[in-house]
Write an enzyme that holds these catalytic residues in place. Sequence first.
Site, PDB file in Angstrom:
ATOM      1  N   LYS A 121       0.820  -1.208   0.000  1.00 29.00           N
ATOM      2  CA  LYS A 121       0.000   0.000   0.000  1.00 29.00           C
ATOM      3  C   LYS A 121       0.860   1.268   0.000  1.00 29.00           C
ATOM      4  CE  LYS A 121      -2.108   0.190   3.857  1.00 29.00           C
ATOM      5  NZ  LYS A 121      -1.906   1.276   4.836  1.00 29.00           N
TER       6      LYS A 121
ATOM      7  N   ARG B 173      12.470  -9.438   3.724  1.00 21.85           N
ATOM      8  CA  ARG B 173      12.787  -8.024   3.809  1.00 21.85           C
ATOM      9  C   ARG B 173      14.043  -7.833   4.649  1.00 21.85           C
ATOM     10  NH1 ARG B 173       7.680  -4.559   5.352  1.00 21.85           N
ATOM     11  NH2 ARG B 173       7.976  -5.442   7.425  1.00 21.85           N
TER      12      ARG B 173
ATOM     13  N   ARG C  34      -0.062 -10.870  12.716  1.00 25.79           N
ATOM     14  CA  ARG C  34      -0.417  -9.476  12.400  1.00 25.79           C
ATOM     15  C   ARG C  34      -1.554  -9.416  11.388  1.00 25.79           C
ATOM     16  NH1 ARG C  34       5.265  -6.913  12.211  1.00 25.79           N
ATOM     17  NH2 ARG C  34       5.274  -7.765  10.122  1.00 25.79           N
TER      18      ARG C  34
END
Length: 228
Positions: free
Chosen positions: A13, A127, A171
């Site tokens: 996003k 990541r 999450r």
Amino acid sequence: MRVVLLGPPGAGKGTQAVHISRAFEVPRIATGDIFRENVRNETALGKEAKAYMDLGDLVPDDVVIGMVTDRLSQDDAQKGFLLDGFPRTVPQAVTLEDFLASESRPLDVVLRFNVPESEVVRRIVNRRVCPKDGSVYHLEFAPPRKEGLCDECGTPLVHRKDDTQEVVLHRLQEYHEKTERLEYFYWERGLLRDVESIGPVEEVTRRTLTLLDDVEGFSDPNGGEDAA
Ligand SMILES: [Zn+2]
């Protein structure tokens, strides 16, 4: 172009927000940024927020909403905005709706970025971040030029301890539980549109911009349905 962005962590996003913001020349308004800005500039709301944060408490809704509406009242947000990270709850969405209605500039669309769970895990687990300047890399999609080192400053990259499958799945579950009713709120109003956030970043951007062109083309410049 007045847009709210929704999507779980890892849905890309933030990256898409940068591209949309550029294409439509509207500011991306991220709650985290306005928070820091208010605290740094020691505004009344910033001081209030900081007092709560220093105590380890959640900043109450009216303070958060105050900062967001302040930001939405600034000049650069008059022709549109992308809201990222707000609203998070239905009461916040109601307040935002009332505020925008009072200025006759209702939301045009709420974009929901969808991505399969397995893909989110893949994005987040691979990541790597630079502990010094915060640059973000991805072993597969955006590797550093020199293995394990930051392109900007040469610092060894780290794998954050929260960037694991277990934490990511937890999450995501939390996100969906919290966001379900907000999504329903916008769906009911006919504002919710889905973007499949799968494939290369540029492809997702193209998909998003096409959708927004569509929305803009059909929207009534005098303001569509008002919640009066
Ligand atoms: Zn660095």
